[in-house]
Scaffold this active site. Structure first.
Site, PDB file in Angstrom:
ATOM      1  N   CYS A 171      -2.050 -12.210  -1.328  1.00  0.00           N
ATOM      2  CA  CYS A 171      -1.115 -11.698  -2.342  1.00  0.00           C
ATOM      3  C   CYS A 171      -0.310 -12.807  -3.023  1.00  0.00           C
ATOM      4  CB  CYS A 171      -0.174 -10.667  -1.732  1.00  0.00           C
ATOM      5  SG  CYS A 171      -1.055  -9.246  -1.079  1.00  0.00           S
ATOM      6  N   HIS A 216       5.811  -9.807  -6.655  1.00  0.00           N
ATOM      7  CA  HIS A 216       4.567  -9.201  -6.159  1.00  0.00           C
ATOM      8  C   HIS A 216       4.857  -7.731  -5.861  1.00  0.00           C
ATOM      9  CE1 HIS A 216       1.099  -8.161  -3.942  1.00  0.00           C
ATOM     10  NE2 HIS A 216       1.696  -8.138  -2.764  1.00  0.00           N
ATOM     11  N   ASN A 268      -0.699  -1.956  -4.816  1.00  0.00           N
ATOM     12  CA  ASN A 268      -0.686  -3.390  -4.507  1.00  0.00           C
ATOM     13  C   ASN A 268      -2.040  -3.985  -4.899  1.00  0.00           C
ATOM     14  OD1 ASN A 268      -0.767  -5.915  -3.334  1.00  0.00           O
ATOM     15  ND2 ASN A 268       0.076  -5.260  -1.363  1.00  0.00           N
TER      16      ASN A 268
END
Ligand code: UT7
Length: 321
Positions: free
Chosen positions: A112, A248, A278
């Protein structure tokens, strides 16, 4: 020489999976997913639609906004954990599709935090004169490494790609980047198999994301709090000077905690987790692109990007857009 973002692009696969769709697949509810994560829907690649397909669309849109053609590009970095193939890298595949020849092209794998890592590396190329027009992409098809019968993970992730064009400039753009990792947390978040450690397991469909979500959550909130402090201190900057937080997008509760730490109202935070889920390395460039195209982020704004993910990896970038 400075490096500035001159164009952004994003792309999401057409297929949408809502929380109601997931209610029919696993023992979950729209209420649980919305309350615990903020996610309402996510996009999922169709069979045969790959990370490079998404990356190409995002890259072309970023180049168009920058007013550049592929032949101007002299560096391609793709951050991804879900490459189309073992090799060539997704960056090399993208290079071929863009009909670019000869410039360096490589993938970065920092889950990520991948986009922040890629931005850091591209920034160093531009600052040293090794590149003048870099294409930096975050692209993922996380849906391919999800166990769709595991409600603790399958409701969280989505597919997509975001890209920026980073160009040499007399004016400051990227002010600082901060990268970190600590491999000792691998048991909290991982895909337990890969190429070297059991390709047969990959082929047997056992190489899926495993996460102890609650424990990851706590480390993420603390770590992101520390990295925003580190970034501000490094630049001798006050919280109040940040115009936009581009975090994020893992969980609205993690995003809100960082915003509180920065004393930023949620109106100054770009949130896409509700619409995208996500998307790992794609989430920051996708969020940036949304906010640039809807007119929220404007030239001259001060942006803070921050990310946390598998590895663990974490990082931040402070930039004048
Ligand atoms: O992007 C990379 C880094 N990843 C992250 O940052 C993710 C960090 N973690 C999180 O976002 C959150 O921890 C989650 C959203 C994954 C989970 O939320 P939570 O509030 O930490 O829930 P929990 O894991 O403590 O689970 C609470 C309960 C459990 O039931 P019991 O044991 O209390 O009976 C779970 O089994 O919720 C249950 N649960 C679910 N219930 C309905 C877990 N997943 C689901 C689900 N639907 N999908």
């Amino acid at each position: 020489m400075h490096a500035r973002i001159t164009g952004t692009g994003g792309y999401l696969p057409a297929k949408v999976l809502t929380n109601a769709d997931l209610e029919r697949m696993v023992d979950t509810t729209d209420e649980w997913i919305t309350e615990r994560t903020g996610i309402r829907k996510r996009h999922v690649a169709e069979d045969g639609e790959t990370t490079c397909d998404l990356a190409e669309q995002a890259a072309r849109r970023a180049l168009e906004m920058a007013g550049r053609s592929p032949r101007d590009v002299d560096l391609i970095i793709v951050a991804t954990t879900t490459p189309d193939r073992v090799f060539p890298s997704t960056a090399c595949q993208l290079q071929r599709r863009l009909d670019v020849h000869g410039c360096p092209a490589f993938d970065i794998q920092a889950v990520c935090t991948g986009f922040v890592y890629a931005l850091d590396v591209a920034n160093r190329f531009v600052q040293t004169g090794a590149a003048r027009c870099a294409l930096v992409v975050g692209a993922e098809t996380l849906s391919r490494i999800l166990d769709w019968s595991d409600r603790t993970t399958c409701v969280l992730f989505g597919d997509g790609a975001g890209a920026v064009v980073l160009e040499a400039s007399e004016e400051p753009g990227l002010l600082s980047t901060h990268l970190h990792a600590d491999g000792s947390f691998e048991n909290l978040l991982m895909v337990p198999y890969g190429v070297s450690q059991g390709y047969d397991k990959v082929l047997a469909g056992e190489a899926f994301i495993q996460m102890k979500g609650n424990e990851v959550f706590k480390v993420a909130v603390n770590t992101l709090g520390r990295i925003v402090d580190e970034t501000l201190e490094h630049n001798k900057m006050d919280k109040a000077e940040i115009d936009w937080l581009i975090p994020h997008q893992a969980n609205i509760r993690i995003i809100s905690a960082t915003a509180r730490k920065l004393r930023m109202p949620m109106e100054r935070v770009v949130v896409t987790v509700d619409e995208h889920g996500n998307t790992s390395a794609a989430s920051i460039p996708l969020a940036l692109d949304v906010a640039v195209r809807d007119g929220r982020v404007r030239k001259g704004d001060m942006l803070m990007m921050e990310a946390f993910g598998g590895g663990f990896t974490w990082g931040s970038a402070l930039l004048r857009f």
